[in-house]
Scaffold this motif. Structure first.
Motif, PDB file in Angstrom:
ATOM      1  N   MET A  30       8.478  -7.946  -1.056  1.00 20.93           N
ATOM      2  CA  MET A  30       7.546  -7.391  -0.040  1.00 20.93           C
ATOM      3  C   MET A  30       6.695  -8.143   0.135  1.00 20.93           C
ATOM      4  N   ASN A  31       5.383  -8.535  -0.935  1.00 21.84           N
ATOM      5  CA  ASN A  31       3.504  -8.068  -0.629  1.00 21.84           C
ATOM      6  C   ASN A  31       3.263  -7.215  -0.623  1.00 21.84           C
ATOM      7  N   ALA A  32       3.660  -6.034  -1.136  1.00 21.17           N
ATOM      8  CA  ALA A  32       3.143  -5.032  -0.967  1.00 21.17           C
ATOM      9  C   ALA A  32       2.813  -4.486  -2.462  1.00 21.17           C
ATOM     10  N   LYS A  33       1.641  -4.048  -2.113  1.00 17.92           N
ATOM     11  CA  LYS A  33       0.621  -3.443  -3.540  1.00 17.92           C
ATOM     12  C   LYS A  33       0.844  -2.120  -3.525  1.00 17.92           C
ATOM     13  N   VAL A  34       1.547  -1.650  -5.279  1.00 15.79           N
ATOM     14  CA  VAL A  34       2.411  -0.785  -6.110  1.00 15.79           C
ATOM     15  C   VAL A  34       0.839  -0.348  -7.284  1.00 15.79           C
ATOM     16  N   GLY A  35       1.122   1.460  -7.017  1.00 17.65           N
ATOM     17  CA  GLY A  35       0.063   1.271  -8.736  1.00 17.65           C
ATOM     18  C   GLY A  35       0.886   2.977  -8.727  1.00 17.65           C
ATOM     19  N   ALA A  36      -0.222   3.212  -9.369  1.00 13.57           N
ATOM     20  CA  ALA A  36      -0.725   4.268  -9.920  1.00 13.57           C
ATOM     21  C   ALA A  36      -1.690   5.250  -9.915  1.00 13.57           C
ATOM     22  N   ILE A  37      -2.034   6.003  -9.346  1.00 13.31           N
ATOM     23  CA  ILE A  37      -3.752   7.092  -9.702  1.00 13.31           C
ATOM     24  C   ILE A  37      -3.361   7.841 -11.128  1.00 13.31           C
ATOM     25  N   ARG A  38      -3.989   7.734 -11.932  1.00 17.30           N
ATOM     26  CA  ARG A  38      -3.578   9.056 -12.810  1.00 17.30           C
ATOM     27  C   ARG A  38      -4.561  10.347 -12.373  1.00 17.30           C
ATOM     28  N   HIS A  39      -3.661  11.636 -12.985  1.00 23.98           N
ATOM     29  CA  HIS A  39      -4.657  12.606 -12.488  1.00 23.98           C
ATOM     30  C   HIS A  39      -4.937  13.514 -13.915  1.00 23.98           C
ATOM     31  N   ARG A  40      -5.678  14.792 -13.416  1.00 25.51           N
ATOM     32  CA  ARG A  40      -5.445  15.989 -15.251  1.00 25.51           C
ATOM     33  C   ARG A  40      -4.170  16.420 -15.234  1.00 25.51           C
ATOM     34  N   ASP A  41      -3.595  16.204 -13.404  1.00 24.72           N
ATOM     35  CA  ASP A  41      -2.075  17.629 -14.265  1.00 24.72           C
ATOM     36  C   ASP A  41      -1.485  16.798 -13.124  1.00 24.72           C
ATOM     37  N   GLY A  42      -1.608  14.893 -13.448  1.00 27.96           N
ATOM     38  CA  GLY A  42       0.053  14.471 -13.112  1.00 27.96           C
ATOM     39  C   GLY A  42      -0.164  13.103 -13.023  1.00 27.96           C
ATOM     40  N   THR A  43       0.402  12.381 -11.510  1.00 27.17           N
ATOM     41  CA  THR A  43       0.095  11.370 -11.270  1.00 27.17           C
ATOM     42  C   THR A  43       0.871  11.456 -10.147  1.00 27.17           C
ATOM     43  N   SER A  44      -0.043  10.015  -8.953  1.00 31.80           N
ATOM     44  CA  SER A  44       0.232  10.048  -7.802  1.00 31.80           C
ATOM     45  C   SER A  44       1.300   7.944  -8.239  1.00 31.80           C
ATOM     46  N   PHE A  45       2.280   7.600  -7.727  1.00 29.93           N
ATOM     47  CA  PHE A  45       2.679   6.497  -7.483  1.00 29.93           C
ATOM     48  C   PHE A  45       2.981   6.380  -6.411  1.00 29.93           C
ATOM     49  N   PHE A  46       1.721   4.512  -5.320  1.00 32.83           N
ATOM     50  CA  PHE A  46       2.078   4.787  -4.044  1.00 32.83           C
ATOM     51  C   PHE A  46       2.546   2.852  -3.999  1.00 32.83           C
ATOM     52  N   VAL A  47       2.595   3.157  -2.890  1.00 24.24           N
ATOM     53  CA  VAL A  47       3.042   1.227  -2.581  1.00 24.24           C
ATOM     54  C   VAL A  47       2.456   1.415  -1.005  1.00 24.24           C
ATOM     55  N   GLU A  48       1.183   0.423  -0.323  1.00 21.79           N
ATOM     56  CA  GLU A  48       0.851  -0.347   0.245  1.00 21.79           C
ATOM     57  C   GLU A  48       1.611  -1.368   0.581  1.00 21.79           C
ATOM     58  N   LEU A  49       1.782  -1.049   2.129  1.00 21.41           N
ATOM     59  CA  LEU A  49       2.603  -0.957   2.710  1.00 21.41           C
ATOM     60  C   LEU A  49       2.106  -2.093   4.417  1.00 21.41           C
ATOM     61  N   PRO A  50       1.802  -3.526   4.737  1.00 19.04           N
ATOM     62  CA  PRO A  50       1.448  -4.535   5.573  1.00 19.04           C
ATOM     63  C   PRO A  50       1.790  -3.430   6.734  1.00 19.04           C
ATOM     64  N   VAL A  51       0.614  -3.318   8.337  1.00 20.04           N
ATOM     65  CA  VAL A  51       1.132  -2.847   9.446  1.00 20.04           C
ATOM     66  C   VAL A  51       1.648  -3.730   9.832  1.00 20.04           C
ATOM     67  N   SER A  52       3.219  -3.518  10.915  1.00 20.43           N
ATOM     68  CA  SER A  52       3.927  -4.413  11.395  1.00 20.43           C
ATOM     69  C   SER A  52       2.925  -5.414  12.920  1.00 20.43           C
ATOM     70  N   ARG A  53       2.710  -6.283  13.063  1.00 23.70           N
ATOM     71  CA  ARG A  53       1.682  -6.810  14.576  1.00 23.70           C
ATOM     72  C   ARG A  53       2.640  -6.289  15.579  1.00 23.70           C
ATOM     73  N   GLN A  54       3.751  -5.828  15.330  1.00 27.46           N
ATOM     74  CA  GLN A  54       4.498  -5.413  16.967  1.00 27.46           C
ATOM     75  C   GLN A  54       3.870  -3.884  16.891  1.00 27.46           C
ATOM     76  N   ALA A  55       3.553  -2.991  15.849  1.00 25.28           N
ATOM     77  CA  ALA A  55       3.000  -2.017  15.851  1.00 25.28           C
ATOM     78  C   ALA A  55       1.243  -2.074  16.435  1.00 25.28           C
TER      79      ALA A  55
END
Length: 228
Positions: free
Chosen positions: A200-225
């Motif tokens: 989907m050409n979306a960026k996926v990644g993770a953020i390392r915390h001292r007390d866990g992890t955040s997994f994320f995906v960044e999605l492009p905003v629709s031009r329709q929006a």
């Protein structure tokens, strides 16, 4: 070749786990004390089999990505998250877990494939459930980031190994990977999320915390929006 074999072994191990659990549940039905307990076991069996089937279906979708059969379109990201959290509500409650939801995104439509995006959210939330408890809740957050919407799922488990984190920083996970420091974590689910995000050409990644992890995906905003 060795890398490919290791990936197959990880996938086989993760798909073997629900089969073993189903066997245990089936055997326990013989010792159910009443109809209420029997129905509870049956409900567990349905839930386990549904999650296993979903992983198998996701793996077959990966094999079809090259065929470009998954159309990209404007997708209401909050509606997808609502659908996933509703499906997982019973599972979270059954395991005495809690998922905190925070929607702060003003852009409501993103460019994605609804089916693939739903699988990503599902895998992230199911993974986070392994590392939440009475004192640490999982979190599902949506917020705007420039011309994208960032979907983030936070857990409070052990630190994510550096090699997995570096792979995600590149934008993808090349193969299903066992995560030794997070034994309940789904390396297969992370691989699935990575492949679908890449499609989907979306960026996926993770953020390392001292007390866990955040997994994320960044999605492009629709031009329709943007027009609205």
């Amino acid at each position: 070749m060795e890398s490919e074999v290791n990936g197959i072994l990880v996938a086989a191990h993760e798909l073997k786990a629900p089969l073993g659990l189903l066997r245990q549940l089936a055997l326990s039905m013989e010792y159910a004390e009443d109809e209420g307990e029997l129905k509870k076991i049956q409900k567990q069996m349905v839930g386990v089999s549904e999650r296993a089937l979903r992983q198998v279906q996701d793996l077959t979708k990966i094999g079809r990505l090259d065929e470009k059969m998954f159309e990209m379109e404007p997708v209401a990201v909050r509606a997808v998250c609502d659908e996933v959290t509703e499906e997982l509500r019973y599972l979270y409650r059954f395991n005495h877990r809690n998922l905190v939801i925070d929607y702060r995104n003003r852009a409501r439509l993103v460019v994605a494939n609804r089916e693939l995006l739903k699988s990503i959210v599902y895998n992230f939330c199911l993974n986070a459930m392994q590392y939440s408890g009475e004192d640490t809740e999982s979190e599902l957050n949506l917020y705007d980031k420039y011309d994208k919407v960032k979907l983030e799922v936070r857990d409070f488990g052990p630190a994510l190994p550096m090699d997995v984190w570096r792979s995600l920083k590149k934008g993808w996970v090349e193969k299903p990977t066992s995560i030794a420091m997070r034994p309940g974590s789904s390396g297969l689910g992370l691989y699935i999320a990575s492949k679908f995000s890449q499609y989907m050409n979306a960026k996926v990644g993770a953020i390392r915390h001292r007390d866990g992890t955040s997994f994320f995906v960044e999605l492009p905003v629709s031009r329709q929006a943007r027009l609205f």
